[in-house]
Design a protein around this motif. Structure first.
Motif, PDB file in Angstrom:
ATOM      1  N   GLY A  48     -25.753   9.117  20.410  1.00  0.00           N
ATOM      2  CA  GLY A  48     -26.742   8.265  19.774  1.00  0.00           C
ATOM      3  C   GLY A  48     -26.196   6.940  19.304  1.00  0.00           C
ATOM      4  O   GLY A  48     -26.860   6.226  18.551  1.00  0.00           O
ATOM      5  N   HIS A  49     -24.979   6.589  19.744  1.00  0.00           N
ATOM      6  CA  HIS A  49     -24.388   5.318  19.319  1.00  0.00           C
ATOM      7  C   HIS A  49     -23.310   4.912  20.301  1.00  0.00           C
ATOM      8  O   HIS A  49     -22.507   5.742  20.736  1.00  0.00           O
ATOM      9  CB  HIS A  49     -23.791   5.463  17.924  1.00  0.00           C
ATOM     10  CG  HIS A  49     -23.053   4.253  17.463  1.00  0.00           C
ATOM     11  ND1 HIS A  49     -23.663   3.040  17.249  1.00  0.00           N
ATOM     12  CD2 HIS A  49     -21.748   4.049  17.192  1.00  0.00           C
ATOM     13  CE1 HIS A  49     -22.764   2.166  16.857  1.00  0.00           C
ATOM     14  NE2 HIS A  49     -21.592   2.758  16.825  1.00  0.00           N
ATOM     15  N   ASP A  50     -23.281   3.652  20.656  1.00  0.00           N
ATOM     16  CA  ASP A  50     -22.232   3.107  21.505  1.00  0.00           C
ATOM     17  C   ASP A  50     -21.032   2.783  20.616  1.00  0.00           C
ATOM     18  O   ASP A  50     -21.145   1.982  19.680  1.00  0.00           O
ATOM     19  CB  ASP A  50     -22.723   1.843  22.209  1.00  0.00           C
ATOM     20  CG  ASP A  50     -21.694   1.258  23.157  1.00  0.00           C
ATOM     21  OD1 ASP A  50     -20.655   1.910  23.396  1.00  0.00           O
ATOM     22  OD2 ASP A  50     -21.926   0.142  23.652  1.00  0.00           O
ATOM     23  N   ILE A  55     -23.152  -0.459  14.007  1.00  0.00           N
ATOM     24  CA  ILE A  55     -24.426   0.188  13.700  1.00  0.00           C
ATOM     25  C   ILE A  55     -25.249  -0.779  12.858  1.00  0.00           C
ATOM     26  O   ILE A  55     -24.819  -1.212  11.788  1.00  0.00           O
ATOM     27  CB  ILE A  55     -24.220   1.521  12.955  1.00  0.00           C
ATOM     28  CG1 ILE A  55     -23.415   2.484  13.815  1.00  0.00           C
ATOM     29  CG2 ILE A  55     -25.555   2.129  12.551  1.00  0.00           C
ATOM     30  CD1 ILE A  55     -23.056   3.781  13.130  1.00  0.00           C
ATOM     31  N   GLU A  56     -26.410  -1.138  13.356  1.00  0.00           N
ATOM     32  CA  GLU A  56     -27.284  -2.091  12.659  1.00  0.00           C
ATOM     33  C   GLU A  56     -27.949  -1.404  11.466  1.00  0.00           C
ATOM     34  O   GLU A  56     -28.271  -0.221  11.527  1.00  0.00           O
ATOM     35  CB  GLU A  56     -28.360  -2.605  13.617  1.00  0.00           C
ATOM     36  CG  GLU A  56     -27.815  -3.381  14.803  1.00  0.00           C
ATOM     37  CD  GLU A  56     -27.098  -4.654  14.404  1.00  0.00           C
ATOM     38  OE1 GLU A  56     -27.508  -5.287  13.407  1.00  0.00           O
ATOM     39  OE2 GLU A  56     -26.127  -5.017  15.083  1.00  0.00           O
ATOM     40  N   PRO A  57     -28.166  -2.140  10.381  1.00  0.00           N
ATOM     41  CA  PRO A  57     -28.883  -1.562   9.231  1.00  0.00           C
ATOM     42  C   PRO A  57     -30.270  -1.081   9.660  1.00  0.00           C
ATOM     43  O   PRO A  57     -30.976  -1.763  10.396  1.00  0.00           O
ATOM     44  CB  PRO A  57     -28.985  -2.728   8.245  1.00  0.00           C
ATOM     45  CG  PRO A  57     -27.895  -3.676   8.646  1.00  0.00           C
ATOM     46  CD  PRO A  57     -27.729  -3.514  10.124  1.00  0.00           C
ATOM     47  N   GLY A  58     -30.624   0.107   9.232  1.00  0.00           N
ATOM     48  CA  GLY A  58     -31.922   0.673   9.562  1.00  0.00           C
ATOM     49  C   GLY A  58     -31.942   1.431  10.874  1.00  0.00           C
ATOM     50  O   GLY A  58     -32.934   2.083  11.193  1.00  0.00           O
ATOM     51  N   ALA A  59     -30.865   1.351  11.653  1.00  0.00           N
ATOM     52  CA  ALA A  59     -30.804   2.083  12.926  1.00  0.00           C
ATOM     53  C   ALA A  59     -30.589   3.562  12.637  1.00  0.00           C
ATOM     54  O   ALA A  59     -29.983   3.929  11.628  1.00  0.00           O
ATOM     55  CB  ALA A  59     -29.664   1.552  13.788  1.00  0.00           C
ATOM     56  N   ALA A  61     -28.936   7.114  12.550  1.00  0.00           N
ATOM     57  CA  ALA A  61     -27.521   7.495  12.498  1.00  0.00           C
ATOM     58  C   ALA A  61     -27.136   8.277  13.750  1.00  0.00           C
ATOM     59  O   ALA A  61     -27.949   9.005  14.309  1.00  0.00           O
ATOM     60  CB  ALA A  61     -27.263   8.348  11.263  1.00  0.00           C
ATOM     61  N   PRO A  62     -25.888   8.134  14.205  1.00  0.00           N
ATOM     62  CA  PRO A  62     -25.426   8.969  15.318  1.00  0.00           C
ATOM     63  C   PRO A  62     -25.362  10.427  14.864  1.00  0.00           C
ATOM     64  O   PRO A  62     -25.319  10.717  13.670  1.00  0.00           O
ATOM     65  CB  PRO A  62     -24.041   8.415  15.638  1.00  0.00           C
ATOM     66  CG  PRO A  62     -23.642   7.584  14.486  1.00  0.00           C
ATOM     67  CD  PRO A  62     -24.873   7.211  13.742  1.00  0.00           C
ATOM     68  N   TRP A  63     -25.342  11.349  15.806  1.00  0.00           N
ATOM     69  CA  TRP A  63     -25.280  12.764  15.471  1.00  0.00           C
ATOM     70  C   TRP A  63     -24.102  13.411  16.184  1.00  0.00           C
ATOM     71  O   TRP A  63     -23.617  12.922  17.198  1.00  0.00           O
ATOM     72  CB  TRP A  63     -26.591  13.476  15.799  1.00  0.00           C
ATOM     73  CG  TRP A  63     -26.957  13.425  17.251  1.00  0.00           C
ATOM     74  CD1 TRP A  63     -26.607  14.320  18.221  1.00  0.00           C
ATOM     75  CD2 TRP A  63     -27.725  12.414  17.909  1.00  0.00           C
ATOM     76  NE1 TRP A  63     -27.109  13.934  19.434  1.00  0.00           N
ATOM     77  CE2 TRP A  63     -27.796  12.761  19.262  1.00  0.00           C
ATOM     78  CE3 TRP A  63     -28.352  11.258  17.478  1.00  0.00           C
ATOM     79  CZ2 TRP A  63     -28.477  11.991  20.198  1.00  0.00           C
ATOM     80  CZ3 TRP A  63     -29.026  10.491  18.410  1.00  0.00           C
ATOM     81  CH2 TRP A  63     -29.078  10.872  19.745  1.00  0.00           C
TER      82      TRP A  63
END
Length: 136
Positions: A48-50, A55-59, A61-63
């Protein structure tokens, strides 16, 4: 609530449990459904994240998708990274409880990560006098 200099915004509430990876997961013993030691957690695999992007605010969270384990002792001592092909993954979906140890809902024999525990048990511990019986 807007941020003012010297003040922090309150973190949003999450449904479920928030885990601190370093405090609750890394270097923890992993036990199977029968309480048999499987491995220890060396790293985590996130989805869920590159990893190369902030990580942009409000995006969202990765899991956690998997617990990563493998032969990392030498790399911790001498530096570097173990080859990805040597690392073993235990799917996060197999984790049933997070506590002092991580408990799995599956048996160790169904996981590749338990081969070192089985090998040490069968080839080293079993040769020690009294090492083949379970102390009650």
């Amino acid at each position: 609530m807007t941020a003012t200099p010297g003040r922090f915004e309150r973190a949003p509430r999450f449904a479920g449990r928030v885990l601190d990876a370093q405090l609750h997961l890394l270097d923890r013993q992993v036990l199977d459904a029968d309480g048999v030691p499987v491995t220890t957690v060396d790293d985590l695999e996130l989805d869920g994240h590159d990893p190369d992007q902030p990580i942009e605010p409000g995006a969202p969270a990765p899991w956690i998708s998997a617990l990563v384990t493998g032969p990392v002792l030498a790399t911790r001592i001498f530096g570097g990274r173990a080859p990805a092909s040597r690392l073993l993954r235990v799917p996060w979906s197999a984790v049933s409880e997070v506590g002092t140890v991580l408990s799995l809902g599956v048996r160790a024999e169904s996981l590749d990560a338990s081969w070192t525990e089985r090998w040490v048990r069968d080839h080293i511990i079993a040769r020690i006098p009294g090492g083949q019986h379970d102390p009650q």
